[in-house]
Write an enzyme that holds these catalytic residues in place. Structure first.
Site, short mmCIF file in Angstrom:
data_model
loop_
_atom_site.label_atom_id
_atom_site.label_comp_id
_atom_site.label_asym_id
_atom_site.label_seq_id
_atom_site.Cartn_x
_atom_site.Cartn_y
_atom_site.Cartn_z
N PRO A 1 0.23 3.95 -3.94
CA PRO A 1 1.37 2.97 -3.81
C PRO A 1 1.39 2.50 -2.30
O PRO A 1 1.43 3.46 -1.44
CB PRO A 1 2.62 3.85 -4.02
N CYS A 2 1.57 1.24 -1.96
CA CYS A 2 1.68 0.72 -0.68
C CYS A 2 2.85 0.49 0.01
O CYS A 2 2.93 0.00 1.11
CB CYS A 2 0.70 -0.41 -0.63
N GLN A 3 3.73 0.53 -0.80
CA GLN A 3 5.22 -0.07 -0.42
C GLN A 3 5.50 0.58 1.02
O GLN A 3 6.29 -0.19 1.87
CB GLN A 3 6.28 -0.04 -1.59
#
Length: 498
Positions: A110-112
């Site tokens: 996940p890149c958030q």
């Protein structure tokens, strides 16, 4: 010191590759399957995956499971923190030691928390806390990923993320991962790849990290570009921020590719979308659009020249769609349809707001409402009905009308809530992109199906690794793996396996 058992696990896998077996993949945070599709198309075997989002897990199973039993098992949402590699092997009844089941470990973590565009949202949710992104639990998932490396002993590793992971509050996370992997017996490297350089009709920069077991005695490499495009202004400065904490003498960072102008031009938005059905029901018959589902199919547009890219999207092996195609749902935002029609290609929100204000002024004149009557209820109601409420100074890039002759801007998961970042170039259609058009821009073939309704499908597409980019990376990795396995002296292989 690395153990004899570790060497044995890896060299037995090498023997399997030499015998003609396809490299078996375990993917963590798989999403709906963009990276998986690239790997599968490059000759890898999809053995298992973990995905926490139920609809994304369902999409993965829908597209890749070979039978109903596998589909039911793969559709189960799993959390990589709570589910260990041993748990997964047992749940899926893979029937072997965990260290023996997988040759490749892949993850689009996940890149958030890493993306600059997501940090402001995390700060807002944390009540203004400046470094909220550092405390997001998703930012620590790469450490959990390293536990899977220990437990599965893969021959190779693929990690994909946003470039900002290189500057996570001043910390170069890929450099740390490489250091840990080298201690675990891998040779590791990372770089930034742009999807448009590999046939994706979208300018999308992503960090890729590749590691290969040192048993194979080969350095990781990255694919050479196949297409050329001039990057828009702003990409170089954005890169420089991401690269700030990459040491000039880093032996792990590979220089970013600069494609040669002699290569074919990058795929344009028109080449990507020109053969898809025209959509006008959102303004001509809104009730019909409300009744339409993501799974409903319409025939391809007739009388249009089929681009090489569109042909690929229709005929991708295993995902063919030759007569009709699904995904023709769009958002109903009637206030803005006239604005979309009047925007020029490449125009953004400040221009859209100016268009709306000009239309509003004309309407005031036609209705005989004096423009100076600021407190007039009629004027206020008309303003609300015609003019978007966002401050152009604060949201300069909130809207964007695609240029048909260039690749698209980056699709993000935010399109699950707002598709104004990708307004269709055809002014007659006066709308934002459909689900299938977003999938085309991301290089998902037309036969690829998405579970859930419109917003969920958009979110899955925006979160995905573009399959064509994934395929290029996977093909290069497979070439390196198979070449190294074939070149490894038999005497060394036997002694290491003993």
């Amino acid at each position: 010191m690395r153990s004899a058992e570790q060497h044995r696990a890896r060299t037995l896998k090498i023997e399997q590759l030499r015998a003609g077996g396809a490299p078996r993949v375990l993917e963590l945070c798989s999403g709906c399957g963009g990276l998986a599709l690239g790997l599968k198309s490059a000759g890898f075997e999809l053995a298992a995956h973990i995905e926490a989002d139920p609809l994304a897990a369902e999409s993965y199973a829908l597209n890749f499971a070979a039978d109903e039993q596998t589909r039911a098992r793969w559709a189960v949402a799993r959390d990589m923190v709570e589910c260990s590699a041993d748990d997964l092997v047992n749940d899926l009844e893979l029937g072997s030691e965990t260290t023996a089941v997988f040759d490749i470990l892949a993850a689009g973590l996940p890149c958030q928390a890493f993306a600059r565009i997501g940090r402001s949202k995390l700060r807002e949710l944390a009540g203004g806390e400046h470094d909220a992104f550092r405390k997001d639990p998703r930012a620590a998932l790469y450490r959990r990923f390293l536990d899977y490396v220990t437990d599965t002993q893969p021959l190779a590793i693929i990690i994909e993320n946003v470039p900002d992971i290189l500057n996570f509050g001043g910390h170069n996370v890929p450099e740390e991962i490489c250091e840990v992997l080298e201690d675990a017996g891998y040779r590791a490297a990372y770089t930034i790849l742009n999807a448009a350089y590999y046939g994706v009709p979208q300018i999308r920069e992503r960090l890729f990290l590749i590691a290969i077991a040192d048993t194979l005695n080969v350095e990781p490499t990255f694919p050479d570009p196949t297409h050329f495009v001039e990057l828009p202004r702003g990409y170089e400065s954005s890169r420089s921020v991401a690269l700030k904490y990459v040491a000039p003498d880093s032996r792990r960072f590979r220089p970013i590719h600069r494609p040669d102008r002699s290569l074919g031009k990058a795929v344009s938005v028109r080449e990507a979308l020109g053969d898809l059905p025209k959509i006008q029901e959102h303004w001509s018959d809104p009730k019909a659009m409300r009744r339409r589902h993501v799974t409903d199919r319409l025939p391809y547009r007739k009388g249009t020249k089929l681009s090489d890219y569109a042909q690929l999207m229709r005929t991708w092996s295993g995902f063919e769609s030759l007569v009709d195609v699904d995904g023709h749902v769009v958002r109903l935002t009637p206030r803005d349809f006239p604005i979309f029609a009047r925007m020029s290609h490449g125009a953004d929100y400040p221009r859209a707001r100016a268009i709306a204000e000009a239309m509003f002024a004309r309407e005031l004149d036609m209705r005989g409402i004096a423009p100076g009557l600021k407190d007039s209820p009629a004027r206020a109601a008309l303003w609300k009905a015609m003019v978007p409420p966002y401050d152009p100074a604060k949201f300069p890039n909130k809207w964007w009308k695609m240029d048909p002759f260039r690749p698209s801007r980056t699709l993000t998961a935010h399109i699950g809530k707002d598709t104004y970042s990708h307004i269709h170039y055809d002014s007659q259609q006066r709308r934002t992109v459909s689900v299938r058009e977003a999938a085309r821009l991301q290089s998902f073939p037309d036969g690829f199906r998405f579970a859930g309704a419109m917003n969920a499908a958009f979110r899955q597409i925006g979160n995905a690794v573009p399959p064509l980019l994934a395929k290029a990376v996977a093909e290069q990795l497979r070439k390196d793996l198979m070449g190294a396995a074939a070149a490894l002296p038999r005497a060394i292989r036997r002694s290491r396996a003993a």
